[in-house]
Structure formats: structure tokens, C-alpha cells
Enzyme design. Sequence first.
Site, PDB file in Angstrom:
ATOM      1  N   ASP A  47       5.221  33.267  10.641  1.00  0.00           N
ATOM      2  CA  ASP A  47       3.983  34.041  10.506  1.00  0.00           C
ATOM      3  C   ASP A  47       3.143  33.540   9.333  1.00  0.00           C
ATOM      4  O   ASP A  47       2.777  34.284   8.426  1.00  0.00           O
ATOM      5  CB  ASP A  47       4.266  35.531  10.383  1.00  0.00           C
ATOM      6  CG  ASP A  47       4.563  36.169  11.737  1.00  0.00           C
ATOM      7  OD1 ASP A  47       4.798  35.420  12.704  1.00  0.00           O
ATOM      8  OD2 ASP A  47       4.569  37.411  11.835  1.00  0.00           O
ATOM      9  N   ASN A  80       6.615  34.774  15.333  1.00  0.00           N
ATOM     10  CA  ASN A  80       5.981  35.148  16.599  1.00  0.00           C
ATOM     11  C   ASN A  80       4.486  34.823  16.622  1.00  0.00           C
ATOM     12  O   ASN A  80       3.894  34.668  17.687  1.00  0.00           O
ATOM     13  CB  ASN A  80       6.200  36.632  16.906  1.00  0.00           C
ATOM     14  CG  ASN A  80       5.617  37.555  15.862  1.00  0.00           C
ATOM     15  OD1 ASN A  80       5.893  37.408  14.668  1.00  0.00           O
ATOM     16  ND2 ASN A  80       4.823  38.528  16.280  1.00  0.00           N
ATOM     17  N   HIS A  81       3.860  34.672  15.450  1.00  0.00           N
ATOM     18  CA  HIS A  81       2.445  34.306  15.421  1.00  0.00           C
ATOM     19  C   HIS A  81       2.232  32.798  15.481  1.00  0.00           C
ATOM     20  O   HIS A  81       1.080  32.357  15.588  1.00  0.00           O
ATOM     21  CB  HIS A  81       1.774  34.899  14.183  1.00  0.00           C
ATOM     22  CG  HIS A  81       1.433  36.345  14.339  1.00  0.00           C
ATOM     23  ND1 HIS A  81       0.183  36.809  14.698  1.00  0.00           N
ATOM     24  CD2 HIS A  81       2.210  37.448  14.214  1.00  0.00           C
ATOM     25  CE1 HIS A  81       0.190  38.119  14.767  1.00  0.00           C
ATOM     26  NE2 HIS A  81       1.414  38.537  14.475  1.00  0.00           N
ATOM     27  N   HIS A 131      13.133  34.528  12.027  1.00  0.00           N
ATOM     28  CA  HIS A 131      11.973  35.391  11.826  1.00  0.00           C
ATOM     29  C   HIS A 131      12.210  36.802  12.361  1.00  0.00           C
ATOM     30  O   HIS A 131      11.959  37.786  11.668  1.00  0.00           O
ATOM     31  CB  HIS A 131      10.733  34.791  12.501  1.00  0.00           C
ATOM     32  CG  HIS A 131       9.511  35.639  12.313  1.00  0.00           C
ATOM     33  ND1 HIS A 131       8.836  35.698  11.113  1.00  0.00           N
ATOM     34  CD2 HIS A 131       8.863  36.496  13.152  1.00  0.00           C
ATOM     35  CE1 HIS A 131       7.820  36.542  11.226  1.00  0.00           C
ATOM     36  NE2 HIS A 131       7.813  37.032  12.458  1.00  0.00           N
ATOM     37  N   HIS A 217       9.342  39.540   9.628  1.00  0.00           N
ATOM     38  CA  HIS A 217       8.788  40.178  10.825  1.00  0.00           C
ATOM     39  C   HIS A 217       8.364  41.633  10.639  1.00  0.00           C
ATOM     40  O   HIS A 217       7.531  42.128  11.381  1.00  0.00           O
ATOM     41  CB  HIS A 217       9.802  40.068  11.971  1.00  0.00           C
ATOM     42  CG  HIS A 217       9.264  40.358  13.339  1.00  0.00           C
ATOM     43  ND1 HIS A 217       8.061  39.878  13.780  1.00  0.00           N
ATOM     44  CD2 HIS A 217       9.778  41.073  14.379  1.00  0.00           C
ATOM     45  CE1 HIS A 217       7.859  40.276  15.032  1.00  0.00           C
ATOM     46  NE2 HIS A 217       8.873  41.004  15.411  1.00  0.00           N
TER      47      HIS A 217
END
Length: 225
Positions: A47, A80-81, A131, A217
Site C-alpha cells: 500500500d 492490495n492497492h 500485507h 492493511h
Amino acid sequence: VTVVGDLHGCMPSLRAALRVCADLSGGARTSAIFAGEGTATMVFNGDFVDRGANSLEVLCSLLLLRFAQPDGSVVLLRGNHEDALLSAAYGFADEVQAKHAAAHEEVWEAVSDLFAALPLCALTSHAAIVHGGLPGPELDLGAVSSIARGRDDLRSVLQPEGQPDAALIQGLVWSDPSYDDGLHTNESRGGAGFIFGPDVARAWLERQGLRYLVRSHQVKPDGWE
């Protein structure tokens, strides 16, 4: 090993993390973090982009740190980004277009390729750093291809042999822990990844011969130990 969580395009957060690591290393300057006896290893745990106004600067700074330290003292993991579709929805694509209007398509293609190539987790002698969390109890790190990063006590897990499974990636970057035992779909994340309890985490760590699962996260809720 210093693990840095979500930076989300915030340069002051990156500078603060480097200062903390310099202090832990006994160094007065950023350059002292990665030089000499007692060199620290920094794991940036995903992220890097979205939400903040300087995602491109944060990402480029991390890449420069990584390339400047071929001994593996800087490790960049996927969050996740670090996903072309998600970061297009949360602002990073707009930032790239605003800052590189004439060549934004080429820049965005390069960024998307970079996201796909980032390692999914890292291992130390006692911990897995990831993450999100566990993508289900069946994951066996021994069956996942890995590459040495120049140190015996830290390596980055890349991906399963062949084409990485989308569900595996989703689980590693989207899953969240729970105080309650068991494993179920992570509905709070739109069904991406899992909610895993302490029984699942404990059994998985024992099977892998590890003691800790280190993750980012989430903002730590008040009262969590």
C-alpha cells in the site's frame, strides 16, 4: 528487521519511517541505515499508493532505495492497492495522468507491470511478513518459489510455480484476523480474502515452523494487543 506499513502516498510518513530506522540502527543520517555494522533491513509492507497526494513520489523513492541496496536490505512487498484496477479507483491513476499527461499511458503500463512483479510476502527465521494475512489454511510456503535477497535470515516469496492464482494473491493482500476461531469469507472486504481466527493462524505458523505473522492493511483498533 523494521516493517513499515501502509504509506498511501504520504511522503512525511516515509521520511518518519526512515528516521525511526536510522535511530534503531544508531545512525544520524538516512544513509547510515544501510551501511556498516548493524545494517538494518527495512520491509515496506505494501500500500505505497492511493489516497495521498504523493503516491508517485513515494513509489519512486522506494524503488530508488531498493535499487540502491542490491544486498537486499530493502524489500518491497505487494499490498492490495498495488493493483491496477484498485489504484485506478482510489486516485493513483489520476495522479499519474496529472503529473505525466503526455506519457501517462506508458507510465501506467510500467506501474501495472511493477505491481504484478512485486513479492507477496517475506520470511525471516521466525516470521512471515505479509500485507493482509492467510489466504486459507492450505497455503504451504515450502511449495512457493522464493528468491534469496542476499541475507540468510530474510527472503521474499514471489509466487507459486507458473501463473499465480488470483485467489492466493487476494488472500495474501486482503485477509484480516479475528479474535474468534475459524475461517470464513471476508465479507467486510467484499468477499476478497478471508477472516482467520487465532486457531487457524496458530496451526499455520506451527506447520511452517514460524512464531509470528506480521501484517499491515488495518489501522490498529483501540484495545488490541
